[in-house]
Design a protein around this motif. Structure first.
Motif: not given
Length: 772
Positions: A476-483
């Motif tokens: 979830e962190f890489y798919d959303h927060d990072v983006k």
């Protein structure tokens, strides 16, 4: 001007000790292993000389002398004992508790009713045990014969390559008991068996391209193999408990599964003295073929929540056992959605067959109850197991339009789902899959008629579908927060900031930035998490009530300010378009993290990192050694041989060390050596080595001396290296020493330090140590 010389290869001409160390540290240099070789091949007479010397020949300017553990007396077993604390009581084992913490253990549970079967008891009950009375390595002729056979069986070589190896003229001169790969495998089949594989054809009313075959092992046998494995004998916890920070019991502490509410509540539903076993299941599909072939396996792994979290999460501990290969059929139906419904129904039917023994309490003198405590799976797999349809939460009653709500919806209970299925069955025949699916969709169900957990006592999808760290947190962190952060800061700017970060040993350095990364692993995602907050702005194994409140507050703060992400245009799709909704399943699942921690302990222990690695060792590696045709039975045969070899190796190591300890006397068990040769012409009787409760205290010493089967990675013992270096003659090793011990910590310094020379005042300023 005098030159310096390498103590390993005697090469000279170095200008100082730093240059010598630089030369010896080159990975491709033969001198790089000099320190390890020095510790491994030193004469045994050096031990007494080093122990008798009051002062080492090479000294270091330290206030406190080095405290070297006694390596020869069983490794670091005593240190491990001191770091874990007393292991006398089950309520205090394995937890990083403090003196101020108060533990309330569940009374009168997990009582013992006599002696059971140990690992060696089962090993000696084999039909060929009478032959091993004369030859311990039967069906192999000797220890050397077994070592060659074991290496070939676990090497991954095909039968053709093994035959080619055995046909070499030099190999033919060896006194081997087998001459071909077929004969070698037939001897491996005669080894003491592990949990047996079974196969069953699953009938279906709908046509498939191939017959549906289920390969499985009795999960009770798999759990029993974990319970009586010597490596886990002091890593099991059967006592539910409640831990508090103070005697006032105002702040609860959660760590292991036994500290959660579910373990306590389940134990209270069992008879007095019963033992509660928490079953962990992992279900997820994985690709078998590489690049092409479209071959998929669906492994079902089983483990015990009673095993300490620190041990269970280690891939090398082999705490997850493959108990079934679920079929991946191809149904013949004109509608793709109906093919999916049939596949889901088949999975539940197979799970019901495999897990049926766990649903019934064991009929033994001591009551043992098995309960599904956690199922590790991806979000789509979790929805299938919970019998809910797509765009629906598997643990709450929320649908996709409610995923962005700032509160947790009503939990999806077992009774709710079963009542909805009963309503659908009362209106439509379940065999009419299209009509039943339309009726089930009204309740947002996926069309499964009889979930596998239907008759499993105390099983509740909202509890056993625990938050899975790898997919829920890191993904979830890489798919959303990072983006969102990349859009807010800018891809060029954030890449530049990551590229100029200081390189830290052990962590990945993103010299090219993170905006264009491909095939990002869970480890890379965690490395990004360590720096992302600091970069964009210019996890603990123990959690208490205060930290749970902080987690809830942080989630509430996000929901209170999340509209700023959409207002800024930072939430975008794959084509760059702005998305103005919060239909994110993982965001809704985050509402269940705090309740799950209270029920089952910290969420870190339910990560799929370990089971993902098990897919390699249990599925992919065996598939690669097959003939790429009909994978499932070949995987089962390969795992059966490998497991037999591993168990035989462990049994021989234990018997070797136990026989040696009996010769030296029971008073000095800690000083045994593992140099017993069972090939010698002596009368070795298995009856002389009784692995019973009277020698349970010997197990840590015996395991410490064993080279654990399957562990090929060497371990560098810097304590031993430092001990050897301190007693070398001056001039034979580069100084100052770069491997040394202070009290209970071993240091090994790199040959090229980042700071070569710094004063005390400058160090105090640089590292913020005013009292240095």
């Amino acid at each position: 001007m005098s030159s310096f010389q390498c103590p390993s290869c005697s090469k000279g001409g170095f200008k100082n000790d730093v240059a010598v160390a630089h030369h010896m540290s080159q990975p491709r240099s033969g001198c790089s292993t000099w320190l390890q070789d020095l510790a491994c091949f030193r004469p045994e007479s050096d031990d007494s000389r080093m122990d008798s010397d009051d002062e080492p020949n090479i000294s270091m300017d330290m206030d406190d002398g080095p405290n070297i553990p006694d390596i020869e007396s069983g490794g670091f077993g005593d240190w491990d004992e001191m770091s874990r604390g007393s292991t006398g009581g089950s309520e205090s084992q394995g937890m990083p508790t403090h003196n101020s913490e108060v533990i309330d253990s569940y009374p009168d549970c997990a009582q013992t009713y006599g002696k059971g079967y140990t690992f060696l008891d089962l090993f000696n009950s084999d039909n060929n045990s009478k032959h091993r009375a004369m030859n311990p390595y039967y069906p192999f002729s000797s220890r050397k014969d077994w070592e060659v056979g074991s290496w070939l069986l676990r090497s991954g070589l095909s039968m053709g390559k093994i035959d080619s190896f055995l046909s070499l003229e030099m190999i033919k001169t060896l006194p081997l008991s087998f001459l071909s790969a077929k004969e070698l495998r037939s001897r491996a089949e005669m080894l003491p068996s592990s949990p047996r594989w079974m196969s069953q054809i699953i009938p279906t009313k709908f046509s498939t391209k191939l017959p549906i075959v289920l390969y499985w092992r009795d999960p009770l046998d798999c759990i029993s193999s974990l319970l009586n494995h010597p490596a886990f004998h002091d890593q099991l916890d059967f006592t539910p408990r409640r831990v508090y920070t103070t005697a006032q019991r105002l702040c609860r502490v959660f760590s292991e599964w036994a500290t959660g509410d579910d373990a306590w509540n389940m134990q209270s539903a069992l008879p007095k003295g019963a033992t509660l076993l928490g079953t962990i299941l992992s279900s997820d599909k994985t690709n078998v073929s590489t690049m092409m072939g479209d071959r998929v396996a669906h492994p079902l792994l089983v483990s015990l929540a009673n095993i300490r979290m620190s041990t269970r999460l280690k891939s090398s501990s082999n705490a997850f056992v493959l108990t079934a290969l679920l079929p991946v059929p191809k149904f013949i139906h004109k509608k793709k959605r109906m093919r999916g419904v049939l596949e889901d129904r088949l999975i539940h039917e197979c799970l019901d067959i495999v897990l049926r023994p766990l649903k019934i309490p064991s009929d033994t003198v001591a009551t043992v109850s098995h309960h599904s405590q956690a199922i590790l799976s991806t979000p789509p797999e979790a929805m299938m197991l919970a019998a809910v349809g797509g765009k629906t939460s598997p643990v709450t009653m929320a649908m996709y339009k409610q995923f962005g709500d700032s509160f947790r919806h009503e939990p999806r209970t077992r009774a709710t789902t079963l009542s909805q299925l009963a309503t659908a069955r009362s209106k439509v025949d379940p065999d009419d899959i299209e009509a039943f699916f339309r009726e089930a969709q009204k309740f947002r169900l996926n069309g499964v008629n009889t979930p596998f957990w239907l008759d499993w006592p105390l099983s509740n999808p909202s509890h056993f579908l625990t938050p899975e760290f790898l997919h829920l947190i890191h993904r979830e962190f890489y798919d959303h927060d990072v983006k969102w952060l990349i859009c807010a800061v800018g891809d060029t700017e954030i890449d530049f900031r990551f590229s100029v970060l200081q390189v830290i040993t052990g962590f990945r350095h993103f010299h090219g930035g993170i905006s264009k990364l491909k095939q990002v692993t869970g480890r890379a995602q965690r490395d990004i998490q360590r720096s992302i907050v600091a970069v964009s702005a210019d996890t603990s194994p123990v959690i208490d009530d205060i930290q749970l409140t902080r987690i809830s507050t942080a989630l509430e703060e996000f929901h209170a300010n999340k509209d700023a992400i959409i207002d800024g245009g930072f939430r975008r799709g794959q084509r760059g378009g702005v998305i103005e909704n919060w239909y994110i399943p993982k965001l809704e699942l985050m509402q269940s993290i705090v309740p799950s921690i209270r029920n089952t302990g910290v969420s870190l222990q339910w990560t799929a990192d370990t089971t993902k690695h098990a897919h390699i060792t249990e599925i992919k590696d065996p598939a690669r050694s097959s003939n790429n045709n009909n994978y499932d039975p070949q995987i089962c045969r390969h795992l059966d041989r490998t497991d037999k070899c591993r168990r035989f190796d462990l049994a021989m190591s234990l018997l070797n060390n136990m026989a040696d300890s009996k010769r030296q006397g029971s008073d000095d068990v800690g000083d045994v050596n593992d140099n017993v040769d069972l090939d010698a012409d002596n009368d070795h009787d298995d009856g002389d080595v009784d692995f019973d409760a009277d020698v349970d205290h010997d197990i840590p010493h015996l395991l410490a001396m064993n080279k654990y089967p399957g562990h090929s990675r060497p371990t560098t013992n810097y304590f031993e290296i430092a001990k050897v270096l301190q007693h070398r003659e001056a001039g034979t090793v580069p100084v100052p020493l770069r491997s040394f011990v202070i009290e209970r910590t071993a240091f090994h310094l790199a040959y090229d330090p980042s700071i070569r020379n710094i004063s005390v005042d400058d160090a105090a300023i640089k590292f913020g140590l005013p009292d240095l």
